[in-house]
Design an enzyme around this catalytic site. Structure first.
Site, PDB file in Angstrom:
ATOM      1  N   ASP A 161       0.863  -1.171   0.000  1.00 60.98           N
ATOM      2  CA  ASP A 161       0.000   0.000   0.000  1.00 60.98           C
ATOM      3  C   ASP A 161       0.906   1.231   0.000  1.00 60.98           C
ATOM      4  O   ASP A 161       1.521   1.551   1.019  1.00 60.98           O
ATOM      5  CB  ASP A 161      -0.896  -0.018   1.234  1.00 60.98           C
ATOM      6  CG  ASP A 161      -1.942   1.084   1.207  1.00 60.98           C
ATOM      7  OD1 ASP A 161      -1.790   2.018   0.405  1.00 60.98           O
ATOM      8  OD2 ASP A 161      -2.894   0.993   1.993  1.00 60.98           O
ATOM      9  N   GLY A 180      -3.912   4.542   5.496  1.00 60.90           N
ATOM     10  CA  GLY A 180      -3.287   5.757   5.977  1.00 60.90           C
ATOM     11  C   GLY A 180      -4.253   6.877   6.263  1.00 60.90           C
ATOM     12  O   GLY A 180      -3.989   7.752   7.089  1.00 60.90           O
ATOM     13  N   ASP A 181      -5.401   6.891   5.565  1.00 66.81           N
ATOM     14  CA  ASP A 181      -6.425   7.909   5.798  1.00 66.81           C
ATOM     15  C   ASP A 181      -7.530   7.394   6.715  1.00 66.81           C
ATOM     16  O   ASP A 181      -8.621   7.928   6.745  1.00 66.81           O
ATOM     17  CB  ASP A 181      -7.011   8.380   4.463  1.00 66.81           C
ATOM     18  CG  ASP A 181      -7.590   7.242   3.635  1.00 66.81           C
ATOM     19  OD1 ASP A 181      -7.571   6.078   4.110  1.00 66.81           O
ATOM     20  OD2 ASP A 181      -8.047   7.495   2.509  1.00 66.81           O
ATOM     21  N   GLU A 195      -0.172   4.293  -1.030  1.00 59.84           N
ATOM     22  CA  GLU A 195      -1.162   5.369  -1.078  1.00 59.84           C
ATOM     23  C   GLU A 195      -1.660   5.578  -2.501  1.00 59.84           C
ATOM     24  O   GLU A 195      -0.885   5.670  -3.449  1.00 59.84           O
ATOM     25  CB  GLU A 195      -0.629   6.686  -0.493  1.00 59.84           C
ATOM     26  CG  GLU A 195      -1.715   7.750  -0.304  1.00 59.84           C
ATOM     27  CD  GLU A 195      -2.915   7.243   0.502  1.00 59.84           C
ATOM     28  OE1 GLU A 195      -3.793   6.597  -0.097  1.00 59.84           O
ATOM     29  OE2 GLU A 195      -2.972   7.498   1.715  1.00 59.84           O
ATOM     30  N   ASP A 244     -35.057 -30.319  22.445  1.00 58.45           N
ATOM     31  CA  ASP A 244     -34.453 -29.600  21.311  1.00 58.45           C
ATOM     32  C   ASP A 244     -33.330 -28.664  21.752  1.00 58.45           C
ATOM     33  O   ASP A 244     -32.468 -28.294  20.939  1.00 58.45           O
ATOM     34  CB  ASP A 244     -35.508 -28.771  20.582  1.00 58.45           C
ATOM     35  CG  ASP A 244     -36.569 -29.604  19.885  1.00 58.45           C
ATOM     36  OD1 ASP A 244     -36.406 -30.834  19.813  1.00 58.45           O
ATOM     37  OD2 ASP A 244     -37.571 -29.013  19.420  1.00 58.45           O
TER      38      ASP A 244
END
Length: 522
Positions: free
Chosen positions: A241, A318-319, A243, A512
């Site tokens: 990544d 990053g944001d 950006e 059950d």
């Protein structure tokens, strides 16, 4: 799945066996017998290669042989007090019993992941960035401390389970690369826990919490997003990544040499310097590293030279884009560009550490045990077991026997976990779909991955009681205490003994809602 418009991350590399063996012999003298500490940790190896760690994060083990401080801090829900979780011994594995004791009868979140490097680069709750988180004031959630149990060297430990909306960050770091300075990093992830959201990252990011343009990040990404870049197969991929781009190689978009990887424990590595970067990866339990990319910076504007800002993120972009998910066990960031030989020796250390999924027994309701849950209602259902469907996420019962297909047996096998909302109760993780839990929604049972919502832990927690019919065990919903796990018309619900829903019928309710704890089918 919603994806914010920007995103971030890393991966691929072929083993240099001779270099690995030579450096490992020189730098790695012993590791992780179940009851002893390593004589060297990953950061000792990086230091010997002249690329010392400037950040070292782990909730599972020491990353230096001499480290004897806290690994992380937890906060319990019952009174909001905190506790640091340390090691069994210097250079060793986390003392998970400290967490178990402190969080008994309640739940805990991970509030701090300490930096072992001495630089003070700890990770704490990510505050509101360009994309707000789901917690108060737009901050991100903190990870449930019990949602990623493992063993390391035979000892119990806990990873960091990042559901969507969960994130950690440090915007005021010391010694992390900025601009075009060289750096390296690795992380160990759960290769089976991922999504296509943006962005499950670990690494270098903006100090502003905003998208500050191409090249202002350099972080490992893991997931199967194809919004910016992708590799071969269907994913997930390790990518970088950087950006405004997840890069799997030199090109935007597709790069064939970045493979799909889904090891239960995955080593992911990224390194970058002036017009040079590489992504590598391998199985964190055995074997060496492969190189997925090694070459010049991406052939797009803004990435050469880089403009790294030196914040550290975990689980987010990053944001603060925070729709990604994954699990983190350990990771470091270095000063300088590590050699392949150093990274190969680090990988040898990682595989020697002994990561394991943590299932320790069978046929009991002890956390870590694998079980199958057998219905007790006669005459219809005594050969039936609680299982998840393959075609959808619903939980049902169906007949299972020794001749049943392997997929059916796996669908009817559960790993018992400490209750996500109350550790004195239980949660049930699918044995064949790690990271997915039995939970109720609108009173029906499903198999779901934690969606990051505040109610998930409660919806996935059940308290065992004596069987309502006098046989076996019944499982009471922690947030609807009059309701128990019940099968009705072969579908699973939480149901009370009488009520407005058809599955609350009093007929055979006690049978059950009573289950036998059986040996696992898979």
């Amino acid at each position: 799945m919603f994806k914010p418009p920007w995103i971030h991350s890393v991966r691929r590399a072929l083993l240099a066996a001779g270099a690995t063996a030579a450096l490992a012999a020189g730098l790695l003298t012993a590791t992780a017998a179940p009851s002893q500490a390593a004589t060297q940790g990953p950061c000792d190896i990086y230091a010997a290669g002249n690329t010392p760690c400037v950040a070292a994060h782990s909730t599972t083990r020491a990353l230096y042989a001499a480290y004897n401080g806290p690994l992380y801090q937890v906060r319990r829900a019952s009174d909001n007090t905190t506790k640091d979780i340390g090691l069994l011994a210097a250079g060793g594995v986390a003392d998970a019993a400290q967490q178990d004791s402190f969080c008994a009868n309640t739940s805990c979140v991970i509030t701090v992941i300490y930096d072992q490097s001495g630089k003070g680069n700890k990770l704490t709750q990510a505050l509101k960035g360009h994309w707000p988180g789901p917690a108060e004031n737009g901050n991100d959630n903190l990870a449930n401390a019990f949602e990623a149990p493992v063993t390391v060297g035979g000892h119990k430990a806990y990873g960091v389970y990042v559901a969507p909306g969960t994130g950690y960050r440090n915007n005021n770091t010391n010694g992390i690369a900025t601009g075009d300075q060289p750096e390296g990093m690795y992380a160990i992830f759960d290769g089976t826990h991922f999504n296509g959201g943006c962005c499950f990252d670990y690494g270098n990011a903006e100090t502003t919490g905003n998208d500050d343009g191409n090249g202002t990040m350099e972080a490992l990404y893991f997931g199967n997003s194809k919004g910016w870049g992708w590799g071969s197969g269907n994913g997930p991929w390790v990518m970088a990544d950087l950006e405004n781009g997840l890069f799997s190689g030199v090109n935007r978009g597709f790069n064939a040499n970045d493979p799909t990887v889904n090891n239960r424990f995955l080593t992911a590595m990224l390194k970058g310097g002036p017009n040079q970067w590489a992504i590598r990866g391998g199985d964190a339990q055995s074997g060496g590293l492969s190189t997925f990319y090694n070459g010049v910076r991406p052939n797009d504007t803004g990435y050469n030279p880089m403009k790294k800002q030196g914040a550290i993120i975990l689980g987010i972009g990053g944001d603060n884009s925070n729709t990604g998910q994954g699990t983190f066990y350990e990771g470091v960031m270095t000063q300088g560009y590590p050699s392949d030989a150093t990274e190969n020796a680090v990988q040898a250390n990682i595989t020697a550490a002994g990561y394991n999924s943590g299932s320790t027994s069978t046929g009991t309701l002890t956390p870590g045990s694998r079980v199958s849950l057998q219905a007790t209602t006669s005459p219809c259902c005594t050969s039936h077991y609680l299982r998840h469907n393959d075609a959808d996420t619903k939980v049902v019962i169906s007949s299972i026997n020794s001749a049943s297909p392997a997929t059916d047996k796996a669908d009817a096998t559960w790993i018992v976990r400490a209750g996500l909302a109350n550790t004195s109760c239980l949660s049930f993780e699918s044995a064949d779909k790690p990271g997915q839990f039995l939970r109720h929604s609108n009173y029906q049972l499903y198999l779901n991955t934690d969606n990051g919502g505040s109610s998930f832990a409660k919806d996935a927690t059940f308290c065992p009681t004596a069987g309502n019919s006098g046989v076996g065990t019944s499982f009471q919903s922690v947030n609807f205490p009059t309701k128990y796990i019940r099968h009705y018309s072969y579908t699973a619900y939480i149901a009370s003994n009488g009520g407005t829903n058809t599955w609350d019928s009093t007929r055979s309710w006690a049978q059950d809602t009573s289950w036998l704890t059986a040996s696992p089918w898979s």
